[in-house]
Design an enzyme around this catalytic site. Structure first.
Site, mmCIF file in Angstrom:
data_model
loop_
_atom_site.group_PDB
_atom_site.id
_atom_site.type_symbol
_atom_site.label_atom_id
_atom_site.label_comp_id
_atom_site.label_asym_id
_atom_site.label_seq_id
_atom_site.Cartn_x
_atom_site.Cartn_y
_atom_site.Cartn_z
ATOM 1 N N HIS A 1 23.047 -47.767 -6.405
ATOM 2 C CA HIS A 1 21.698 -47.373 -6.938
ATOM 3 C C HIS A 1 20.767 -48.368 -6.264
ATOM 4 O O HIS A 1 19.705 -47.918 -5.581
ATOM 5 C CB HIS A 1 21.411 -47.780 -8.334
ATOM 6 C CG HIS A 1 22.052 -46.616 -9.205
ATOM 7 N ND1 HIS A 1 22.887 -47.272 -10.443
ATOM 8 C CD2 HIS A 1 22.053 -45.165 -9.263
ATOM 9 C CE1 HIS A 1 23.377 -45.844 -10.988
ATOM 10 N NE2 HIS A 1 22.944 -44.892 -10.403
ATOM 11 N N SER B 1 28.323 -44.669 -11.563
ATOM 12 C CA SER B 1 28.227 -44.988 -13.009
ATOM 13 C C SER B 1 29.183 -44.913 -13.961
ATOM 14 O O SER B 1 29.861 -45.506 -14.610
ATOM 15 C CB SER B 1 26.876 -44.829 -13.552
ATOM 16 O OG SER B 1 25.839 -45.369 -12.884
ATOM 17 N N LYS C 1 23.684 -36.827 -22.842
ATOM 18 C CA LYS C 1 24.529 -38.294 -22.441
ATOM 19 C C LYS C 1 24.520 -39.137 -23.558
ATOM 20 O O LYS C 1 23.198 -39.446 -23.921
ATOM 21 C CB LYS C 1 24.112 -38.786 -21.202
ATOM 22 C CG LYS C 1 24.493 -37.814 -19.952
ATOM 23 C CD LYS C 1 24.194 -38.628 -18.692
ATOM 24 C CE LYS C 1 24.502 -37.662 -17.509
ATOM 25 N NZ LYS C 1 24.088 -38.460 -16.089
ATOM 26 N N ARG D 1 26.269 -38.863 -2.395
ATOM 27 C CA ARG D 1 27.640 -39.606 -1.723
ATOM 28 C C ARG D 1 28.643 -38.448 -1.186
ATOM 29 O O ARG D 1 28.939 -38.766 -0.082
ATOM 30 C CB ARG D 1 28.478 -40.247 -3.043
ATOM 31 C CG ARG D 1 27.618 -41.186 -3.762
ATOM 32 C CD ARG D 1 28.316 -41.839 -5.105
ATOM 33 N NE ARG D 1 28.363 -40.583 -5.990
ATOM 34 C CZ ARG D 1 28.596 -40.689 -7.161
ATOM 35 N NH1 ARG D 1 29.061 -41.803 -7.535
ATOM 36 N NH2 ARG D 1 28.453 -39.449 -7.823
#
Length: 163
Positions: free
Chosen positions: A18, A129, A42, A91
């Site tokens: 991040h 994460s 979440k 990514r």
């Protein structure tokens, strides 16, 4: 007109990946707002307030960066803060496919908000994460993936739990 960008995410926890995206994107805009989103799907490991404290601490020296907690649609948050841009880190190819669907939905909801994708630096491709949380939940050392304020806080938490 000021170019304001929102970098939304749960940041649970905020990682070096991040940090990489923030450092590389902040120069593209006049102001970058890191938006810690409350996602009803979440269950975060760390409280919204803790994540806010970490991110504010990390960027306390940079007046171009602000941090907020928001609920609801990301495009609604953009409207509230005057952001015309959303930045997202990518990514892998599957990240792009997932993020493109969200960007298309956001564009359908508000055609004035543009999503900008930045690929992460190669050394951060495996830093997610979710994986960092897995390491932490299983008693591992995730410090190599975390900025200093996050690392220090988590190490102190782990020390406090030891008998």
């Amino acid at each position: 007109m000021q170019r304001i960008c929102l970098f939304p995410g749960t940041f649970d926890p905020f990682t070096l990946g991040h940090l990489d995206i923030v450092k590389r994107s902040v120069g593209l805009f006049d102001k970058l707002v890191i938006g810690i989103g409350k996602n009803i799907n979440k269950k975060p490991m760390f409280s919204d307030e803790q994540r806010l404290v970490w991110v504010k601490d990390i960027f306390k020296e940079d007046p171009r960066i602000d941090v907020i907690i928001y609920e609801g649609l990301t495009v609604q948050c953009c409207k509230k803060i005057g952001a015309k841009y959303i930045v997202r880190g990518i990514r892998y190819v599957n990240d792009f496919e997932y993020e493109k669907v969200i960007a298309d939905m956001n564009r359908s909801l508000d055609a004035e908000v543009e999503t900008v994708f930045l690929t992460c630096s190669p050394q951060f491709t495996s830093v997610a994460s979710t994986l960092v949380r897995d390491v932490l939940m299983n008693g591992g050392d995730a410090s190599q993936f975390l900025p200093e304020p996050v690392k220090s806080h988590i190490l102190n938490m782990q020390k406090d739990r030891q008998p």
